[in-house]
Write a protein that holds these residues in place. Structure first.
Motif, mmCIF file in Angstrom:
data_model
loop_
_atom_site.group_PDB
_atom_site.id
_atom_site.type_symbol
_atom_site.label_atom_id
_atom_site.label_comp_id
_atom_site.label_asym_id
_atom_site.label_seq_id
_atom_site.Cartn_x
_atom_site.Cartn_y
_atom_site.Cartn_z
ATOM 1 N N ARG A 31 0.810 -1.294 0.162
ATOM 2 C CA ARG A 31 -0.192 -0.126 -0.057
ATOM 3 C C ARG A 31 0.864 1.230 0.349
ATOM 4 N NH1 ARG A 31 -2.153 3.749 3.238
ATOM 5 N NH2 ARG A 31 -4.503 4.529 2.577
ATOM 6 N N LEU A 49 0.864 4.098 -2.629
ATOM 7 C CA LEU A 49 0.785 5.824 -2.253
ATOM 8 C C LEU A 49 2.048 6.191 -2.903
ATOM 9 C CD1 LEU A 49 -0.482 4.954 1.339
ATOM 10 C CD2 LEU A 49 -1.502 6.092 -0.725
ATOM 11 N N ARG A 96 1.919 6.962 -6.394
ATOM 12 C CA ARG A 96 0.099 7.532 -6.590
ATOM 13 C C ARG A 96 1.274 9.460 -7.226
ATOM 14 N NH1 ARG A 96 -4.660 7.495 -3.924
ATOM 15 N NH2 ARG A 96 -5.196 5.284 -5.007
ATOM 16 N N GLN A 111 -1.959 2.419 -8.863
ATOM 17 C CA GLN A 111 -3.445 1.067 -8.561
ATOM 18 C C GLN A 111 -3.480 -0.911 -8.716
ATOM 19 O OE1 GLN A 111 -5.598 -0.023 -11.990
ATOM 20 N NE2 GLN A 111 -7.767 0.652 -11.106
ATOM 21 N N PHE A 165 -1.603 -0.973 -4.648
ATOM 22 C CA PHE A 165 -3.156 -1.855 -3.701
ATOM 23 C C PHE A 165 -4.304 -2.198 -3.995
ATOM 24 C CE2 PHE A 165 -2.526 3.875 -4.762
ATOM 25 C CZ PHE A 165 -2.510 3.726 -3.548
ATOM 26 N N ASP A 204 -6.512 -3.405 -0.632
ATOM 27 C CA ASP A 204 -6.899 -1.686 -0.794
ATOM 28 C C ASP A 204 -8.060 -1.725 -2.278
ATOM 29 O OD1 ASP A 204 -7.330 0.568 0.003
ATOM 30 O OD2 ASP A 204 -5.414 1.578 0.803
ATOM 31 N N ASN A 260 -8.583 2.360 -2.981
ATOM 32 C CA ASN A 260 -7.655 2.898 -3.274
ATOM 33 C C ASN A 260 -7.045 2.591 -4.892
ATOM 34 O OD1 ASN A 260 -5.914 5.407 -1.892
ATOM 35 N ND2 ASN A 260 -5.540 3.392 0.040
#
Length: 381
Positions: free
Chosen positions: A227, A231, A234, A259, A262, A267, A270
């Motif tokens: 995760r 982040l 992103r 993606q 995630f 997740d 997200n």
């Protein structure tokens, strides 16, 4: 914060540098210069040039000693001076004005490759995020910085290996968060972090080196770490999309890998937000049809997450996802209806310099193992 305390007799663990020590005169010069950089008024261009010149050569004795090292001493000091200056925001601005930022970035790879092994390993484990989000190594006994440029993670001699890059990015010292955790957290907390494309390129090259050409799912067995990777990617995608048209960073691949991370971290929310990022990418490229498809996928993912949250009686979070789903479906329908008109438009944006796939991305492409077949990445070494 960079230490500006007075340092004498510090160690300069660089191969081919005489006795691996900087002279007290050069240390004093460095200390004074750091004080100016940390003060209220930054050095002007003349002061930067004087520091670079004097740090590389303090006079006739330096010139004489350099003759006995085959020029190595002078080269190493030039690299070190350029690296240190580029580790500060004001220094990077000066180097840009003097058209020296490129050579300074190249110098980081040369100096990294010249470090003695034990010092290099120690410095990697103590790396920190410096001004303008740079990855910075600090010499063990010197207030001297080595910011890592893109080439430090490439195939050039002296570049970081796969294992070294993972030590740098994922290593932890006790309770201290990993560098990847610090980066994703700071990027999230800072709404508009200021830096330049070379810094973002270095971060992406570092992450790519850590992935090592493997599928994203193999980056880590820890969902939390996956995760965090999502982040970080992103955040990079967001900054790259607003940078120069000359950027050669693969924005679409960054969004897909984010993606994918995630998805393997399970997740769902997200993942849905990742579809929104992809939709925005297609809109910037003037492709309403692909944007509509991405919004449709986002809406579906938000509905799935909302249903799960409602079943767990987490109504506030569930309602938030329902609102996101409604907005995504509305946009999907709008852009679908206007696809015929929009498909003929040419939108000159940064997205056009990044290669988009020939077919619309679907759910399996964004979250399956096939996304691990990533061109241009590095193999483990």
């Amino acid at each position: 914060m960079i230490s500006t305390s007075s340092i004498t007799g510090g160690n300069f663990p660089v191969q081919r540098y005489p006795e691996s020590n900087l002279s007290e005169r050069r240390m004093a010069l460095l200390d004074d210069f750091n004080g100016r950089l940390e003060g209220e008024h930054w050095p002007d261009d003349v002061e930067f040039r004087v520091f670079l010149a004097r740090f590389a050569n303090l006079g006739p004795i330096d010139t004489l000693r350099n003759c006995f090292t085959g020029g190595d001493k002078a080269d190493i000091l030039i690299w070190a001076g350029q690296c240190h200056v580029s580790s500060y925001g004001a220094g990077r601005d000066f180097l840009v004005r003097d058209q020296m930022l490129g050579p300074a970035i190249d110098a980081s790879q040369k100096l990294l490759g010249a470090l003695q092994f034990e010092a290099r390993d120690d410095m990697l484990r103590r790396a920190w995020i410096g001004p303008r989000f740079q990855i910075v190594l600090l010499f063990p006994e010197l207030a001297l910085n080595l910011p890592l440029g893109r080439s430090c993670f490439g195939a050039e001699p002296g570049a970081l290996s796969y294992d070294e890059a993972r030590t740098l990015l994922l290593g932890r010292d006790g309770e201290t968060p990993s560098l990847l955790e610090q980066f994703s957290r700071e990027m999230d907390q800072t709404r508009t972090p200021y830096s330049d494309i070379d810094v973002w390129a270095a971060w992406y090259a570092c992450i790519e080196r850590c992935i090592g050409g493997k599928p994203i799912r193999e980056f880590s067995a820890d969902p939390a770490e996956l995760r965090t990777l999502g982040l970080a990617l992103r955040a990079l995608g967001s900054r790259v999309s607003g940078c120069s048209y000359t950027s050669d960073l693969p924005l679409f691949r960054i969004l897909v890998d984010s993606q994918d991370a995630f998805s393997h971290a399970k997740d769902g929310k997200n993942v849905g937000l990742g579809w929104l990022d992809i939709a925005s990418y297609h809109l910037q490229a003037g492709d309403a049809k692909r944007a509509s498809n991405a919004y449709q996928h986002a809406g579906g993912m938000f509905v799935q997450v909302a249903e799960r949250l409602m079943a767990q009686r987490q109504s506030a979070e569930g309602n938030e996802c329902i609102a996101l789903a409604h907005d995504a479906y509305t946009k999907a329908e709008f852009h679908r209806a206007n696809a015929a008109v929009n498909s003929g438009a040419s939108v000159a944006t940064v997205a056009q310099v990044h290669a988009a796939p020939t077919e619309p991305l679907n759910v399996s492409e964004a979250s399956s193992d096939t996304a691990g077949n990533r061109p241009g990445s590095h193999s483990p070494s």
